[in-house]
Write an enzyme that holds these catalytic residues in place. Structure first.
Site, PDB file in Angstrom:
ATOM      1  N   HIS B  38      17.729 -50.182   8.735  1.00 38.80           N
ATOM      2  CA  HIS B  38      18.773 -49.189   8.999  1.00 38.80           C
ATOM      3  C   HIS B  38      19.130 -49.193  10.474  1.00 38.80           C
ATOM      4  O   HIS B  38      18.373 -48.695  11.302  1.00 38.80           O
ATOM      5  CB  HIS B  38      18.294 -47.801   8.595  1.00 38.80           C
ATOM      6  CG  HIS B  38      17.816 -47.711   7.176  1.00 38.80           C
ATOM      7  ND1 HIS B  38      16.625 -48.244   6.755  1.00 38.80           N
ATOM      8  CD2 HIS B  38      18.384 -47.162   6.074  1.00 38.80           C
ATOM      9  CE1 HIS B  38      16.477 -48.028   5.446  1.00 38.80           C
ATOM     10  NE2 HIS B  38      17.522 -47.377   5.012  1.00 38.80           N
ATOM     11  N   HIS B 282      24.830 -46.967   6.712  1.00 37.43           N
ATOM     12  CA  HIS B 282      23.515 -46.337   6.595  1.00 37.43           C
ATOM     13  C   HIS B 282      22.391 -47.364   6.578  1.00 37.43           C
ATOM     14  O   HIS B 282      21.439 -47.271   7.339  1.00 37.43           O
ATOM     15  CB  HIS B 282      23.453 -45.459   5.351  1.00 37.43           C
ATOM     16  CG  HIS B 282      22.076 -44.940   5.064  1.00 37.43           C
ATOM     17  ND1 HIS B 282      21.538 -43.869   5.739  1.00 37.43           N
ATOM     18  CD2 HIS B 282      21.114 -45.371   4.211  1.00 37.43           C
ATOM     19  CE1 HIS B 282      20.313 -43.658   5.303  1.00 37.43           C
ATOM     20  NE2 HIS B 282      20.024 -44.548   4.386  1.00 37.43           N
ATOM     21  N   GLU B 434       3.497 -24.303  -0.658  1.00 36.30           N
ATOM     22  CA  GLU B 434       2.445 -25.310  -0.761  1.00 36.30           C
ATOM     23  C   GLU B 434       2.837 -26.616  -0.082  1.00 36.30           C
ATOM     24  O   GLU B 434       2.009 -27.264   0.567  1.00 36.30           O
ATOM     25  CB  GLU B 434       2.120 -25.588  -2.239  1.00 36.30           C
ATOM     26  CG  GLU B 434       1.602 -24.396  -3.020  1.00 36.30           C
ATOM     27  CD  GLU B 434       2.713 -23.495  -3.548  1.00 36.30           C
ATOM     28  OE1 GLU B 434       3.905 -23.855  -3.371  1.00 36.30           O
ATOM     29  OE2 GLU B 434       2.405 -22.437  -4.112  1.00 36.30           O
ATOM     30  N   HIS B 495      -0.587 -22.550 -15.374  1.00 38.17           N
ATOM     31  CA  HIS B 495      -1.555 -22.422 -14.288  1.00 38.17           C
ATOM     32  C   HIS B 495      -2.832 -23.225 -14.536  1.00 38.17           C
ATOM     33  O   HIS B 495      -3.767 -23.135 -13.756  1.00 38.17           O
ATOM     34  CB  HIS B 495      -1.898 -20.947 -14.068  1.00 38.17           C
ATOM     35  CG  HIS B 495      -0.813 -20.194 -13.360  1.00 38.17           C
ATOM     36  ND1 HIS B 495       0.487 -20.177 -13.800  1.00 38.17           N
ATOM     37  CD2 HIS B 495      -0.826 -19.453 -12.220  1.00 38.17           C
ATOM     38  CE1 HIS B 495       1.217 -19.451 -12.980  1.00 38.17           C
ATOM     39  NE2 HIS B 495       0.460 -19.010 -12.014  1.00 38.17           N
TER      40      HIS B 495
END
Lengths: 691, 691
Positions: B38, B282, B434, B495
């Site tokens: 790139h 890009h 998290e 869970h």
């Protein structure tokens, strides 16, 4: 605070207040009896949820699967008793037109017990009226964005002038935890971008988290953030203020160019004498004294449990019940009218309702000719995807800004990009937001659309929670994961999956497919589109793979069985060569050498472990004869798990480390993926077998 | 656009401009030669990166590991050539005080080739001067938040009045892709909350993504969003405007109460005649014609490749080189002064620099007494964690709003919460974030701290990318994952982890530990703290587990070997019972029954597959004798992978589906986890073995 004061202050009628307090006390009693769960949020949010349900929601409790119903998502799934209370009191039916309730009072008494319809967190499919499975925070709100996109998509695709068949709104209740999660941020940004004015998030701003006050970790200005996303932001200063709630919901209903966030200040554990407004009210049973104190505060009989006062069921019957029945009847009338007016339209409407693939959906799936150079499976995937999608109007999807690499764009005429002004576009531009992509795809699937996402396989890690939830919800959505091994080459180890395929294989119920050539890709898509209640993922190569000669090799239709004999020998093989995807070519090459040497070898292509495990023992033994213990398995991914097929005595050639940045050929050499290495292992195996 | 015009417009001096264009052309030539990579972002961002490096960064190229250096993170890792160009031109040394360069011109010519120091994306550890491994978007910026927190932590913990030893700033360059990722949103919210004024993100707002214009998917107001997070937001309207860049960086340096976002409008592929400002710039080689055109635009010799004009190295030597050398010398003086002034302080400083655990760090780790009822491993973990942490000052961590459940709080005197006003607090409140937790923990680890995170095991799925990167970077950070199976009970399948343990075991280099009792927990922590270049995760139970009598059973120190004989028989066993964590108790129970019946059984506790795999064959065979093929493995997780230890003929008892919501006892019965089922399987195995 007495019951009478509360009523006076709130603006709710006596009967409204009774219903609201019934929701609260059912939650309190259920959590107390189960001795686990979360009553604090239901206690705080009951007035808001009650208002949405009984005054606004376009929902017929007698027909909970009515496709144009408004969706209500409880993103803070731990507050499940709030939803169960509503489903019970509104007498939502278990089946459309049926008499049995989705949730009986007995179910509420059995909260969180085995097989009851009231699990700890709401589960789609398992409990009627639950629109999506929630609990992992952020997922519900992100699903709601997909649902709202789905409403717009259906609106564009299925409505005719004067026949507004699909125009449902989506409400999502959420907690500070939901709004802290990155997936919610990603989804909110997309919703604002798409100007989803049919979407309303109701944020329970109770300022209490598990660790303490939200100020411990969450001091951002949420309202400003959502304004930045292009949302309208409204406030309700007191969750018990009926007028403020109604005003906010009216403003949402009147808006036509932005999604709406309503920030509601509530008190967690509202009414519990010492625990309200503290993190102690978040979870676990309140304890006898707090329960009694809260009931006193509500003007409730202290010693009654699971008490539904006279008139509460009637309140719901008069509110959501009557409104819903009328809306449903009107919709049926419109639907019939639409069907009568136009047979093509009728067929489209029916096909969508039944989730049926149109006649001839697979007729343009190409058969790829034998080709030693071949093409990357991401390339053949692009061709097959387009061949199918042009015949399946209720299918849409896209990539997390990698469409040109994933070959996931729908390129046929009329496909178009899904944009604010073209909500019926088939190509979704998710941006660099893999996690929200997964959750939005689930939301699209939840309203009955065939939806898919796409990114590099290594970035499946960014979206595991929604993939897992798709499987738990039994949603037939799918994902196209390209660049599926160190075959990625120069981009290096950050972009080279090693553990991802196994990690996906490990998700219960998920169908994982790693096809070996273009015709296996075609078959993989047939498998995916035949799924009714399982999600699927495709692992596809960046690099070209040969297209096998199926006139001499096993038919690609074996893909549907997960594993099949691709190249074989006469009689019992001396050695089995097992692989998936791009490594099958190494097996074929080694097989050719062995064959020329008179060695009896068999190549087993294993595109899908999970499909193979579902075959009967006879078939499995026919592919992997138990008596042949000389086996080599090869995959450019972690070796973990292959022992099951290679057997205790077999050899597994795979990755034991991360990859590296270099051209693919150098990497294959460095990490030992060559026909020579495979041959060497095969010969060792045969020698061992003969000992 | 001619070279002269550019200079006139930009405000950069002739020599600055030469250096900037050298960065650009090195990137162009490297990508062209590698035929991958790139160049677009380096071409656009070179003036900004040059300014940061040569005018602002407090960094000594001769001592790239100087601990108080400012950190420069290239979050848009695909623009790696920007960083490699800077490292090369600034003559960053490979080793502190060494002569060899971190990156030679030859390395740049070998961009993206095997074993060169210039991999596709920057890799920490592999290339000196790379402060963190980037490529997966959002990770670098999130790491930078951890680094800035680490700077503040060290500042509070190690500085003395008049001795500002640690006060480094952190710069992170990022792309729209970084800012779309949820992990970046989470991290930005935390950075704003903590008022990290030593943190500066430079956002390359080039409005081009892979799929096209950012408007396709990204229309939010980024500036407003960051204001909502509590950041200061500055703008540079033209990436080539030297004065504007300097003004923004000066404002950052002067700010003392907010992190800074500088939004820079740049042109991707700046100078490429037809590709600039399009998604074609890009990635991938520009092609001969575009390369020549760009060089013409820069006033560069068209036919020279990898050309570093006279004076460019000198520019850097006069800028960052001189400044850095002076800063480093001054710091060394202060450091010596500090060491002389106070021997305790001196020891602290040295221990931190060497990453050494203090004498007696493990002296308070408890030995847990035999206890049939026992305690949850999350409980024993809390005790062991605190016993260690009180002696290890450079250790901090926390939970994603589950500290009371994870038992991850440090509770000893002086631990305290890390807050804006107490940046030396040991307890980090990550909020329900998290993913950012994982990335911030990595950032803390990258500045030399012992950092940890905590959440439920099922939510490890939210943070797999940073766990993977920790392993790729060889960072000794760790995570405490509690609620590690269907043993979670009533919270239900959302869970209850099933596939998570295996999925973690599959990450190369990661040490995964699932201890069976409190003393294995203690040993697991000894293992974790002995790691120098591997991250670790603990899987811990919610439910109590018996503490075994180690006077009759195998010593818990076997934990360090990954698997060991816990309970045995005389002579060769008839059957092996294998398990990890909470299921070891079922094996022990079955073993007792079998023993009473005179059957020779062995229980093997397997807390860590990966540690076991590192033992030699002799040890492994001593634990799992190859001749004993009658084996039963049991784990309340996916069965996948256990075949390796149970063998082809063995039985694996595990999960084949998601869990359910119910009390743990009901779930164990429903899913077949009982000593009876295990006994049955063991007897079948023995019978088969005798056939």
């Amino acid at each position: 605070m007495s019951g009478a004061d509360t009523v006076a202050k709130s603006g709710f009628s006596e009967s409204d207040q009774l219903a609201i307090n019934t929701i609260r006390t059912l939650a309190i009693d259920a959590v107390q009896k189960a001795n686990s769960g979360h009553a604090g949020a239901p206690m705080g949010l009951a007035p808001v949820a009650y208002t949405v349900w009984n005054r606004y929601l376009r929902y017929d409790p007698a027909n909970p699967h009515w496709p144009n119903r408004d969706r209500f998502v409880l993103s803070c799934g731990h507050a499940s008793m709030l939803l169960y209370g509503l489903l019970h009191l509104a007498r939502v039916a278990e089946k459309d037109g049926g008499n049995a309730p989705a949730i009986s009072l007995e179910d509420i008494k059995q909260f969180r017990q085995l097989d009851s319809r009231t699990p700890g967190h709401p589960e789609y499919h398992f409990t009627t009226g639950v629109e999506t499975t929630t609990g992992p925070l952020g997922q519900g709100v992100a699903n709601s964005v997909g649902m709202a996109m789905g409403s717009r998509f259906l609106n564009t695709r299925l409505n005719k002038p004067g026949l507004p068949l699909y125009e449902f709104d989506v409400y999502a209740m959420c907690s500070d935890g939901d709004l802290m999660e990155g997936v919610a941020s990603e989804a909110a940004s997309i919703a604002g971008h798409l100007r989803l004015s049919n979407l309303c998030w109701i944020y329970d701003d109770n300022t209490v988290t598990i660790e303490g006050h939200t100020e411990l970790a969450f001091s951002e200005e949420v309202a400003t953030r959502f304004l930045a996303y292009g949302w309208q932001v409204l406030r309700v200063a007191d969750a018990n203020d009926a007028h403020a709630i109604a005003a906010a919901l009216d403003t949402f209903k009147a808006s036509h160019d932005h999604p709406t966030l309503i920030i509601v200040k509530s008190i967690i554990g509202y009414g519990a004498p010492t625990k309200q407004n503290t993190s102690k009210a978040h979870s676990d049973a309140l304890g006898e004294e707090e329960v009694k104190g809260a009931k006193r505060a509500y003007g409730w009989p202290e010693d009654k449990q699971f008490y539904v006062p006279d008139g509460v069921y009637d309140s719901f019957a008069d509110g959501i019940g009557k409104r819903g029945a009328a809306l449903f009847a009107e919709w049926q009338r419109l639907h019939d009218e639409a069907k009568k007016a136009d047979p093509t339209h009728a067929e489209e409407l029916e096909a969508f309702l039944e989730g049926r693939l149109p006649e001839g959906w697979d007729k343009d799936i190409p058969v790829f000719p034998t080709d030693a150079k071949g093409l990357a499976t991401r390339e053949s995937s692009g061709k097959v995807l387009n061949a199918i999608a042009q015949h399946v109007p209720f299918m849409l999807g896209g990539s997390a800004d990698l469409a040109p690499s994933n070959k996931s764009n729908l390129t046929f005429e009329g496909a178009g990009s899904l944009t604010p002004l073209n909500p019926g576009g088939r190509n979704v531009h998710f941006g660099v937001r893999e996690h929200a992509m997964g959750s939005i795809v689930n939301g699209l699937g939840l309203v009955g659309l065939r939806a898919y996402g796409a990114t590099f396989l290594v970035f499946a890690d960014y979206m595991r929670p929604p993939i897992r939830l798709a499987s738990l919800m039994e949603l037939p959505v799918f994902h196209i994961f390209t660049h599926d091994s160190i075959g990625v080459g120069e981009d290096g180890p950050t972009h080279q999956p090693v553990e991802q395929i196994l990690s996906l294989r490990a998700i219960p119920g998920l169908v994982t497919l790693r096809p070996a050539d273009a015709n296996e890709v075609a078959e993989a898509y047939r498998v995916i589109f035949s799924l009714k209640n399982q999600p699927a993922v495709l692992a596809l190569s960046r690099q070209p793979l040969p297209t096998y000669d199926r006139s001499t090799f096993g038919a690609a239709s074996g893909t549907a069985k997960g594993a099949y004999v691709l190249a074989d020998c006469e009689g019992t093989p001396d050695v089995l060569l097992l692989a998936s995807g791009s490594e099958v070519q190494l097996c074929v090459s080694a097989w050719e050498t062995l064959k020329a040497e008179g060695v009896k070898a068999r190549v087993v292509s294993m595109p899908s472990w999970d499909l193979f495990e579902r075959q009967d023992q006879t078939y499995r033994d026919s592919v992997l004869p138990p008596q042949v213990t000389a086996r080599v398995a090869i995959e450019m991914g972690t070796v973990l798990g292959w022992d099951r097929y290679a057997g205790s005595a077999g050899t597994v050639i795979g990755m034991h480390s991360f990859g590296a940045s270099a051209p693919i050929k150098d990497l294959q050499k460095k990490f030992g993926f060559s026909a020579e290495k495979l041959l060497e292992a095969a010969r060792d195996q045969i020698a061992r077998g003969k000992k």
